[in-house]
Design an enzyme around this catalytic site. Structure first.
Site, PDB file in Angstrom:
ATOM      1  N   LYS A   1       0.796  -1.240   0.000  1.00 48.80           N
ATOM      2  CA  LYS A   1       0.000   0.000   0.000  1.00 48.80           C
ATOM      3  C   LYS A   1       0.826   1.288   0.000  1.00 48.80           C
ATOM      4  CE  LYS A   1      -3.392  -0.947  -0.575  1.00 48.80           C
ATOM      5  NZ  LYS A   1      -3.782  -1.542  -1.901  1.00 48.80           N
TER       6      LYS A   1
ATOM      7  N   HIS B   1       6.951  -7.483  -2.268  1.00 47.04           N
ATOM      8  CA  HIS B   1       6.747  -6.810  -0.975  1.00 47.04           C
ATOM      9  C   HIS B   1       7.701  -7.388   0.075  1.00 47.04           C
ATOM     10  CE1 HIS B   1       3.341  -4.524  -2.253  1.00 47.04           C
ATOM     11  NE2 HIS B   1       2.476  -5.505  -2.277  1.00 47.04           N
TER      12      HIS B   1
ATOM     13  N   SER C   1      -4.424   2.957   4.480  1.00 44.20           N
ATOM     14  CA  SER C   1      -4.639   2.334   3.180  1.00 44.20           C
ATOM     15  C   SER C   1      -4.668   0.806   3.325  1.00 44.20           C
ATOM     16  CB  SER C   1      -3.515   2.759   2.223  1.00 44.20           C
ATOM     17  OG  SER C   1      -3.734   2.239   0.938  1.00 44.20           O
TER      18      SER C   1
HETATM   19  P1  A3P Z   1      -5.076   4.864  -0.792  1.00 43.67           P
HETATM   20  O1  A3P Z   1      -5.695   3.607  -0.248  1.00 43.67           O
HETATM   21  O2  A3P Z   1      -4.570   5.765   0.290  1.00 43.67           O
HETATM   22  O3  A3P Z   1      -5.938   5.575  -1.754  1.00 43.67           O
HETATM   23  P2  A3P Z   1      -0.320  -0.255  -3.652  1.00 43.67           P
HETATM   24  O4  A3P Z   1      -0.350  -0.134  -5.117  1.00 43.67           O
HETATM   25  O5  A3P Z   1       1.055  -0.372  -3.073  1.00 43.67           O
HETATM   26  O6  A3P Z   1      -1.247  -1.313  -3.167  1.00 43.67           O
HETATM   27  O7  A3P Z   1      -0.818   1.146  -3.050  1.00 43.67           O
HETATM   28  C1  A3P Z   1      -2.153   1.529  -3.178  1.00 43.67           C
HETATM   29  C2  A3P Z   1      -2.277   2.962  -2.731  1.00 43.67           C
HETATM   30  O8  A3P Z   1      -1.666   3.802  -3.734  1.00 43.67           O
HETATM   31  C3  A3P Z   1      -3.727   3.399  -2.619  1.00 43.67           C
HETATM   32  O9  A3P Z   1      -3.750   4.415  -1.607  1.00 43.67           O
HETATM   33  C4  A3P Z   1      -3.961   3.969  -4.010  1.00 43.67           C
HETATM   34  O10 A3P Z   1      -5.077   4.814  -4.119  1.00 43.67           O
HETATM   35  C5  A3P Z   1      -2.656   4.716  -4.202  1.00 43.67           C
HETATM   36  N1  A3P Z   1      -2.401   5.042  -5.615  1.00 43.67           N
HETATM   37  C6  A3P Z   1      -2.447   4.232  -6.675  1.00 43.67           C
HETATM   38  N2  A3P Z   1      -2.245   4.913  -7.816  1.00 43.67           N
HETATM   39  C7  A3P Z   1      -2.054   6.196  -7.456  1.00 43.67           C
HETATM   40  C8  A3P Z   1      -1.815   7.405  -8.190  1.00 43.67           C
HETATM   41  N3  A3P Z   1      -1.742   7.409  -9.506  1.00 43.67           N
HETATM   42  N4  A3P Z   1      -1.688   8.551  -7.486  1.00 43.67           N
HETATM   43  C9  A3P Z   1      -1.775   8.577  -6.142  1.00 43.67           C
HETATM   44  N5  A3P Z   1      -2.013   7.459  -5.400  1.00 43.67           N
HETATM   45  C10 A3P Z   1      -2.150   6.287  -6.049  1.00 43.67           C
END
Ligand code: A3P
Length: 296
Positions: free
Chosen positions: A48, A110, A140
């Site tokens: 996340k 991860h 998140s």
């Molecule tokens: P939130 O849950 O705070 O919205 P991962 O890909 O490591 O699982 O992380 C997911 C997090 O990155 C989520 O956070 C998601 O919304 C955010 N995320 C994904 N794409 C993004 C982007 N283009 N800009 C900003 N945040 C992004």
């Protein structure tokens, strides 16, 4: 999704000192013996922290122009295999990576730094690590565990937060993860350590850092195309990047592309939780120079 018989949520157990679920240990022998190639690029994060974002940026930088069909037909988790995953509904990550015909291979992990297969170090692969401030990362992760049947039951927010502080999360302690990779970076020039907050603040600037690390020099027009394509709102509606094709996530509970903000933790932490968290944070992070921003 509605009619699919889902397996029960997995349980956490200790695996070489790190909390894990069987989805990431079932294929362990193949993971440890994975043969990296010198031009592989490993995208490493605590869950996340912005994994999908950086994966998509790299995918566009390398293949946006040469393989446009990839953008409309292959979900990001097939373009960028999740090395240690073995979800049984897809081939294991090691197998997906072995089958990739594109070069360089982009591979997601991860794993905490000490569990990364040794071949990545032997081959001196480039590694892009992304870290996110603990409070937003915890929030998140909480919403992700609510909507993802392949994750342990999150329980209520207060209990979840305590577990986060105790490091009893899938892939272990956030504190150990971010500091472990930070220490490794000090002696290893092939690691680029990025911050989610910097990427939100100025995606173009971080894109430049990435390109210079990777030895890429896209035109201004190409860079602008990538920057636009990876904006949160564009990724949220892109079915190849937003995980809407995944069968174990329930978007009615929470979308994968949830908010994409810095500072959303303020909508979740009570004042007491925040104070207790900060107190504990100071103790856990007292031996590192690593600094995060919880607001920008
Ligand atoms: P939130 O849950 O705070 O919205 P991962 O890909 O490591 O699982 O992380 C997911 C997090 O990155 C989520 O956070 C998601 O919304 C955010 N995320 C994904 N794409 C993004 C982007 N283009 N800009 C900003 N945040 C992004």
């Amino acid at each position: 999704m509605e009619n699919m018989e889902l397996p029960p949520r997995p349980k956490l157990f200790d695996f070489h000192g790190v909390s894990m679920t069987h989805y990431f240990t079932d294929n362990w022998e193949n993971i440890q013996n994975f043969q990296a190639r010198p031009d592989d690029i490993l995208i490493a994060t605590y869950p996340k922290a912005g994994t999908t974002w950086v994966s998509y940026i790299l995918d566009l930088l390398y293949f946006g122009q040469t393989a446009p069909e990839r953008q409309t037909s292959l979900p990001i988790y097939e373009r960028v295999p999740f090395l240690e995953s073995d979800f049984h509904i897809l081939p294991p990550g090691t197998e997906l990576a072995d089958k990739l015909s594109s070069s360089p291979r982009l591979i997601k992990t991860h794993l905490p730094v000490q569990l990364v297969p040794k071949s990545f170090w032997e081959q001196n692969c480039r590694i892009v690590y992304v870290a996110r401030n603990a409070k937003d990362n915890a929030v998140s992760y909480f919403h992700f565990d609510r909507m993802n049947q392949a994750q342990p039951e999150p329980g209520d927010w207060n209990n979840f937060l305590q577990r986060f502080m105790d490091g009893k999360m899938v892939f272990g302690s956030w504190y150990d993860h971010v500091t472990g990779w930070w220490e490794k970076k000090q002696s290893h020039s092939k690691i680029l350590y990025l911050f989610y907050e910097d990427m939100v603040e100025d995606t173009g600037r971080e894109l430049d850092r990435l390109c210079s690390f990777l030895g890429l020099s896209p035109s201004a027009e190409e860079k602008e195309r990538v920057r636009g394509g990876v904006q949160f709102d564009n990724m949220k509606k892109n079915s190849m990047a937003n995980y809407s094709t995944d069968k174990v996530m329930d978007f009615k509970i929470s979308p994968f592309m949830r908010k994409g903000k810095v500072g959303d933790w303020k909508n979740h932490f009570t004042v007491a939780q925040s104070e207790q968290f900060d107190e504990d944070y100071k103790k856990k992070m007292k031996n590192t120079q690593l600094r995060f921003r919880g607001t920008i």
